[in-house]
Enzyme design. Structure first.
Site, PDB file in Angstrom:
ATOM      1  CG  HIS A 161       0.042   3.973   1.201  1.00 33.32           C
ATOM      2  ND1 HIS A 161       0.097   2.608   1.031  1.00 33.32           N
ATOM      3  CD2 HIS A 161      -0.953   4.390   0.380  1.00 33.32           C
ATOM      4  CE1 HIS A 161      -0.812   2.221   0.156  1.00 33.32           C
ATOM      5  NE2 HIS A 161      -1.461   3.294  -0.262  1.00 33.32           N
TER       6      HIS A 161
ATOM      7  CD1 TRP B 252      -8.963   2.846 -10.472  1.00 35.67           C
ATOM      8  CD2 TRP B 252      -6.775   3.284 -10.364  1.00 35.67           C
ATOM      9  NE1 TRP B 252      -8.478   2.257  -9.333  1.00 35.67           N
ATOM     10  CE2 TRP B 252      -7.133   2.510  -9.239  1.00 35.67           C
ATOM     11  CE3 TRP B 252      -5.436   3.689 -10.504  1.00 35.67           C
ATOM     12  CZ2 TRP B 252      -6.213   2.123  -8.267  1.00 35.67           C
ATOM     13  CZ3 TRP B 252      -4.521   3.305  -9.541  1.00 35.67           C
ATOM     14  CH2 TRP B 252      -4.905   2.529  -8.442  1.00 35.67           C
TER      15      TRP B 252
END
EC number: 1.11.1.5
Length: 285
Positions: free
Chosen positions: A37, A177
């Protein structure tokens, strides 16, 4: 410690990764997210954003909704910064992501020092430049093409979702995930290919996909990789060939963390907006 001893910094980062009080017993995934990020705000058209500057130290970027929870990652690295005060935050954050990937059995990612820390908010990029997991393939292309990535690189970078998990109180999404979210592999792509994914609405109204037993999840952006022919091609390749994925991920993550870094012919980053006052890295929000 000798100034410029980056191997010592690497070792210090590796030593703090195991943490029984954090997700799945490791802070590795959130350090990768911080590096991602901090770099993924780059705009090639204007040359703004990117990993140079460590601009997430400032309120404007720290409060971007996409960065919720990253205050934890920044705080985890404060003892390292205190031990090695000569390293910039911009270098520390990106190096921490690289070390975390390697320590979680991922590929070695090339990394070079030289990033600078900006002295004020003047060069903080606009909010909204990071990927939105609720969106589809058109959004992914808009975001990643802006940074200078192609379709293959987009899919490879999405493979970072082999690590970590989502939190409803941060991103609005919930769950992991993959079954082992602190080990880097190509499991994410195998699961995209082989599981049956059902779109579900969470109690907060956010939509995401769950597999049949609802133990694992995918974001709409993840599932869009299966719906787009060009993206799907690379999902198939990476699901079948872990070595190929590792090779491509290493290259593209190295490219990601170099975004916004201007280097001279000697490979050294050009000095710009150096923070000589060691400003507070975690401004009061």
């Amino acid at each position: 410690m000798a100034e410029g001893d980056y191997n010592a910094v690497r070792e210090a980062i590796a030593d703090i990764l195991d943490n029984d009080d954090y997700d799945d017993g490791s802070i590795g995934p959130v350090l990768v997210r911080l590096a991602w990020h901090a770099s993924g705000t780059y705009d090639k058209a204007t040359g703004t954003g990117g990993s140079n500057g460590a601009t997430m130290r400032y309120m404007k970027e720290a409060k971007d909704e996409a960065n919720n929870g990253l205050e934890n990652a920044r705080q985890f690295l404060e003892p390292i910064k205190a031990k090695f005060p000569w390293i910039t935050y911009a270098d520390l954050w990106t190096l921490a992501g690289v070390v975390a990937i390697e320590e979680m059995d991922g590929p070695k990612v090339p990394w070079k020092p030289g990033r600078q820390d900006y002295v004020d908010e003047t060069n903080v990029p606009p909010n909204g430049r990071l990927p939105d997991g609720a969106q589809g393939q058109d959004h992914l292309r808009d975001i990643f093409y802006r940074m200078g990535f192609n379709d293959q690189e987009i899919v490879a970078l999405c493979g970072a979702h082999n690590m970590g998990r989502c939190h409803m109180d941060r991103s609005g999404f919930e769950g992991a995930w993959v079954p082992n979210p602190i080990r880097f592999a190509n499991t994410y792509f195998k699961l995209l290919m082989n599981e049956e994914w059902k779109l579900t609405t969470l109690k907060n109204g956010v939509k995401q996909y769950f597999n049949e037993d609802e133990e694992l999840m995918m974001l709409p952006a993840d599932y869009s990789l299966m719906q787009d022919p060009e993206f799907h091609k690379w999902v198939e390749i990476y699901a079948a060939d872990k070595e190929k994925f590792f090779e491509d991920f290493s290259k593209v993550f190295a490219k990601l963390i170099e975004l916004g870094v201007r280097r001279g012919p000697d490979g050294k980053a050009k000095t710009n907006f150096i923070d000589r006052n060691n400003n507070d890295p975690n401004p009061r929000l």
